[in-house]
Design a protein around this motif. Structure first.
Motif, short mmCIF file in Angstrom:
data_model
loop_
_atom_site.label_atom_id
_atom_site.label_comp_id
_atom_site.label_asym_id
_atom_site.label_seq_id
_atom_site.Cartn_x
_atom_site.Cartn_y
_atom_site.Cartn_z
N SER A 1 -25.99 -26.48 3.35
CA SER A 1 -25.81 -25.75 4.61
C SER A 1 -26.93 -26.01 5.61
CB SER A 1 -25.68 -24.25 4.34
OG SER A 1 -26.89 -23.72 3.82
N TRP A 2 -28.17 -26.00 5.17
CA TRP A 2 -29.27 -26.21 6.12
C TRP A 2 -29.22 -27.58 6.77
CZ3 TRP A 2 -34.61 -23.92 4.44
CH2 TRP A 2 -34.51 -22.54 4.34
N PRO A 3 -29.11 -28.68 6.01
CA PRO A 3 -29.04 -29.98 6.69
C PRO A 3 -27.83 -30.11 7.61
CG PRO A 3 -29.47 -30.28 4.34
CD PRO A 3 -29.18 -28.84 4.55
N VAL A 4 -26.70 -29.55 7.19
CA VAL A 4 -25.50 -29.65 8.02
C VAL A 4 -25.69 -28.87 9.32
CG1 VAL A 4 -23.06 -28.99 8.16
CG2 VAL A 4 -23.92 -30.11 6.12
N ILE A 5 -26.19 -27.64 9.21
CA ILE A 5 -26.36 -26.82 10.42
C ILE A 5 -27.42 -27.42 11.33
CG2 ILE A 5 -27.16 -24.57 11.24
CD1 ILE A 5 -25.73 -23.33 8.80
N PHE A 6 -28.54 -27.91 10.77
CA PHE A 6 -29.58 -28.51 11.61
C PHE A 6 -29.10 -29.79 12.27
CE2 PHE A 6 -32.97 -26.32 8.86
CZ PHE A 6 -33.02 -25.23 9.73
N THR B 1 -26.00 -30.53 13.01
CA THR B 1 -25.01 -30.13 14.02
C THR B 1 -25.71 -29.58 15.25
OG1 THR B 1 -23.47 -29.59 12.24
CG2 THR B 1 -22.92 -28.78 14.42
N ALA B 2 -26.79 -28.82 15.05
CA ALA B 2 -27.55 -28.30 16.19
C ALA B 2 -28.19 -29.42 16.99
CB ALA B 2 -28.60 -27.32 15.70
N SER C 1 -27.07 -32.48 17.14
CA SER C 1 -25.96 -33.15 17.81
C SER C 1 -25.53 -32.37 19.06
CB SER C 1 -24.79 -33.30 16.84
OG SER C 1 -23.67 -33.81 17.51
N ASP C 2 -25.51 -31.04 18.94
CA ASP C 2 -25.17 -30.21 20.10
C ASP C 2 -26.19 -30.37 21.22
OD1 ASP C 2 -22.94 -29.25 18.80
OD2 ASP C 2 -23.76 -27.26 18.39
N ALA C 3 -27.46 -30.45 20.84
CA ALA C 3 -28.51 -30.56 21.85
C ALA C 3 -28.42 -31.88 22.61
CB ALA C 3 -29.88 -30.44 21.19
N PHE C 4 -28.12 -32.94 21.91
CA PHE C 4 -28.07 -34.25 22.57
C PHE C 4 -26.70 -34.57 23.16
CE2 PHE C 4 -31.57 -34.97 19.48
CZ PHE C 4 -32.58 -35.13 20.41
N GLY C 5 -25.65 -33.97 22.63
CA GLY C 5 -24.31 -34.31 23.08
C GLY C 5 -23.69 -33.28 24.00
N GLY C 6 -24.30 -32.12 24.14
CA GLY C 6 -23.76 -31.09 25.01
C GLY C 6 -22.54 -30.38 24.45
N THR C 7 -22.33 -30.48 23.15
CA THR C 7 -21.20 -29.79 22.53
C THR C 7 -21.65 -28.43 21.99
OG1 THR C 7 -21.63 -30.85 20.40
CG2 THR C 7 -20.12 -31.98 21.89
N ASN C 8 -20.70 -27.70 21.39
CA ASN C 8 -21.02 -26.39 20.82
C ASN C 8 -20.32 -26.26 19.45
OD1 ASN C 8 -21.96 -23.82 20.47
ND2 ASN C 8 -20.44 -22.88 21.84
N LEU C 9 -20.76 -27.05 18.48
CA LEU C 9 -20.15 -27.05 17.17
C LEU C 9 -20.94 -26.26 16.13
CD1 LEU C 9 -19.19 -30.84 17.01
CD2 LEU C 9 -17.70 -28.91 17.50
N THR C 10 -22.18 -25.90 16.45
CA THR C 10 -23.04 -25.25 15.47
C THR C 10 -22.50 -23.90 15.03
OG1 THR C 10 -24.94 -26.36 16.45
CG2 THR C 10 -25.40 -24.53 14.98
N SER C 11 -21.99 -23.11 15.95
CA SER C 11 -21.50 -21.79 15.58
C SER C 11 -20.29 -21.88 14.65
CB SER C 11 -21.13 -20.97 16.83
OG SER C 11 -20.12 -21.63 17.56
N GLY C 12 -19.41 -22.81 14.88
CA GLY C 12 -18.25 -23.00 14.01
C GLY C 12 -18.66 -23.47 12.63
#
Length: 122
Positions: free
Chosen positions: A24-29, A31-32, A34-45
């Motif tokens: 969970s930690w590596p996946v969430i980090f 994804t975060a 990726s969200d920071a660099f890509g402008g998406t919002n996948l971390t909450s999901g």
């Protein structure tokens, strides 16, 4: 001693949750990041998925606890499963302690030991 199918399924889900909580930690980090660099919002999901799995673990362990108590099987495994999944459900920061508690609980769930009666005969 009767082996309950709910205990087997609970043990399997607890093993799956251990694996999920470990990644969970590596996946969430990631994804975060990726969200920071890509402008998406996948971390909450992504986080919600792990929390839903922990909630399913709590629910299934509660059912296993009730069924084990009715069939005079030790309730140590389901209680530890509830505690471990609840630790992760409270916060994902408790992933490592949750994994340890769930592993110990899974061992007890698969043992199917009879409950020790504390009744004394006078």
């Amino acid at each position: 001693m009767k082996n309950l199918k709910i205990n087997i399924w609970t043990g399997i889900l607890d093993i799956i949750n251990c694996i999920l909580f470990a990644i969970s930690w590596p996946v969430i980090f990631s994804t975060a990041a990726s969200d920071a660099f890509g402008g998406t919002n996948l971390t909450s999901g992504t986080g919600v998925f792990f929390y839903v799995m922990a909630a399913l673990g709590v629910i299934l362990n509660i059912v296993a606890l009730v069924q084990s108590r009715k069939n005079n099987i030790s309730i140590v495994g389901p209680v530890l499963g509830i505690i471990g999944n609840a630790l992760f459900l409270i916060t994902a920061a408790m992933a490592f302690p949750a994994i340890v508690v769930i592993i110990i609980g899974t061992v007890f769930i698969f043992l199917h030991q009879p409950a020790k009666n504390t009744k004394t005969i006078n």
